[in-house]
Design a protein around this motif. Structure first.
Motif, PDB file in Angstrom:
ATOM      1  N   THR A  53       0.842  -1.196   0.000  1.00  0.00           N
ATOM      2  CA  THR A  53       0.000   0.000   0.000  1.00  0.00           C
ATOM      3  C   THR A  53       0.876   1.244   0.000  1.00  0.00           C
ATOM      4  OG1 THR A  53      -0.130  -0.084   2.421  1.00  0.00           O
ATOM      5  CG2 THR A  53      -1.913  -1.127   1.196  1.00  0.00           C
ATOM      6  N   ASP A  54       0.371   2.320  -0.594  1.00  0.00           N
ATOM      7  CA  ASP A  54       1.134   3.571  -0.616  1.00  0.00           C
ATOM      8  C   ASP A  54       0.807   4.412   0.615  1.00  0.00           C
ATOM      9  OD1 ASP A  54      -1.350   4.710  -1.096  1.00  0.00           O
ATOM     10  OD2 ASP A  54      -0.989   5.048  -3.228  1.00  0.00           O
ATOM     11  N   SER A  55       1.309   5.636   0.650  1.00  0.00           N
ATOM     12  CA  SER A  55       1.150   6.492   1.827  1.00  0.00           C
ATOM     13  C   SER A  55      -0.293   6.907   2.080  1.00  0.00           C
ATOM     14  CB  SER A  55       2.024   7.746   1.675  1.00  0.00           C
ATOM     15  OG  SER A  55       1.674   8.454   0.500  1.00  0.00           O
ATOM     16  N   THR A  56      -1.156   6.753   1.084  1.00  0.00           N
ATOM     17  CA  THR A  56      -2.575   7.087   1.255  1.00  0.00           C
ATOM     18  C   THR A  56      -3.387   5.888   1.730  1.00  0.00           C
ATOM     19  OG1 THR A  56      -3.226   6.547  -1.027  1.00  0.00           O
ATOM     20  CG2 THR A  56      -2.358   8.767  -0.609  1.00  0.00           C
ATOM     21  N   GLY A  57      -2.747   4.722   1.783  1.00  0.00           N
ATOM     22  CA  GLY A  57      -3.452   3.504   2.187  1.00  0.00           C
ATOM     23  C   GLY A  57      -4.020   2.724   1.022  1.00  0.00           C
ATOM     24  N   ALA A  58      -3.812   3.195  -0.194  1.00  0.00           N
ATOM     25  CA  ALA A  58      -4.325   2.507  -1.375  1.00  0.00           C
ATOM     26  C   ALA A  58      -3.437   1.314  -1.720  1.00  0.00           C
ATOM     27  CB  ALA A  58      -4.387   3.471  -2.561  1.00  0.00           C
ATOM     28  N   GLY A  90       8.421   7.054  -2.938  1.00  0.00           N
ATOM     29  CA  GLY A  90       7.537   7.391  -1.820  1.00  0.00           C
ATOM     30  C   GLY A  90       7.635   6.362  -0.714  1.00  0.00           C
ATOM     31  N   TYR A 125       6.045   3.221   1.335  1.00  0.00           N
ATOM     32  CA  TYR A 125       5.144   2.100   1.101  1.00  0.00           C
ATOM     33  C   TYR A 125       5.132   1.163   2.312  1.00  0.00           C
ATOM     34  CZ  TYR A 125       5.121   3.580  -3.783  1.00  0.00           C
ATOM     35  OH  TYR A 125       4.979   4.306  -4.947  1.00  0.00           O
TER      36      TYR A 125
END
Length: 225
Positions: free
Chosen positions: A133-138, A167, A169
């Motif tokens: 997941t990325d920093s936005t939670g996606a 970024g 993760y």
């Protein structure tokens, strides 16, 4: 014994006519300066009602109680000083970690280079997925991986094989046994230590990318590769 409400202790004989507010102030003074208590005890002896003197046993109780308070105050001060010294010593010891790579279960900063991941799947697992997941939670990637405690190398691509941007993760191992979900655990990986911080008696490491972890959670340390 309640030092703020017992008339024979906090009020020092009642005959002095001191108010409850003054009594509370006296108690505060005693906890910070035992010599003040001795002075006040002497005043109590001099001003007590001769027709209703305070029992000698009451004096002994007062002395023991306030002596215990004095010792507790001193002990608390010593413990506070000791905790501060240990914190400084701990930070000095951890200072050498700055610039090294620490292995910990936490989000990792990806700069385009492959990332080595470590996990310990449950013994009952027969199927595992790497969920990224990325920093936005996606969720940017969910791929099948071997059920093994051998390190996994993440190349930094999505499910279509396209490179992901730089970024922070998070990597999780999702495990199943006989078709039933067992657990989802954050995987360990290496990240560069950027800073050491203290908060009370706890020590924290700030990793490259901003993740803040407890020093006790670090499972391995190495020089940058």
């Amino acid at each position: 014994m309640d030092v703020t409400s017992n008339s024979s202790v906090a009020g020092f004989g009642g005959a002095t006519g001191q108010s409850q507010t003054q009594t509370q102030n006296d108690a505060s003074m005693i906890t910070s300066d035992f010599e003040t208590f001795l002075t006040m005890l002497t005043a109590q002896l001099e001003n007590q009602d001769p027709l209703n003197p305070v029992e000698s046993t009451d004096y002994a109780v007062q002395l023991a109680t306030f002596s215990g308070v004095e010792q507790q105050v001193q002990t608390n001060d010593l413990l506070k000083d000791l905790a501060g010294q240990l914190g400084v010593m701990g930070m000095a010891d951890l200072a050498s970690w700055v610039g090294k790579e620490a292995r910990v279960a936490a989000p990792v900063h990806f700069d385009g280079s492959p990332i080595e991941l470590n996990a310990k799947p449950p013994a009952a697992a027969d199927l595992a997925y790497l969920v990224v997941t990325d920093s936005t939670g996606a969720v940017v990637s969910r791929t099948s991986v071997p059920v093994s405690d051998e390190p996994i190398t993440w190349a930094g691509v999505d499910e279509d094989g396209d490179p992901l941007p730089e970024g922070v993760y998070k990597f999780e191992l999702e495990t199943y046994g006989n078709g039933v979900h067992i657990s989802t655990d954050t995987m360990e990986s290496y990240a560069r230590v950027a800073e050491i911080q203290t908060e009370g008696s706890s020590m924290y490491l700030v990793l490259e990318g901003g993740a803040r972890v407890d020093a006790d959670d670090i499972t391995a340390l190495r020089d940058p590769v």
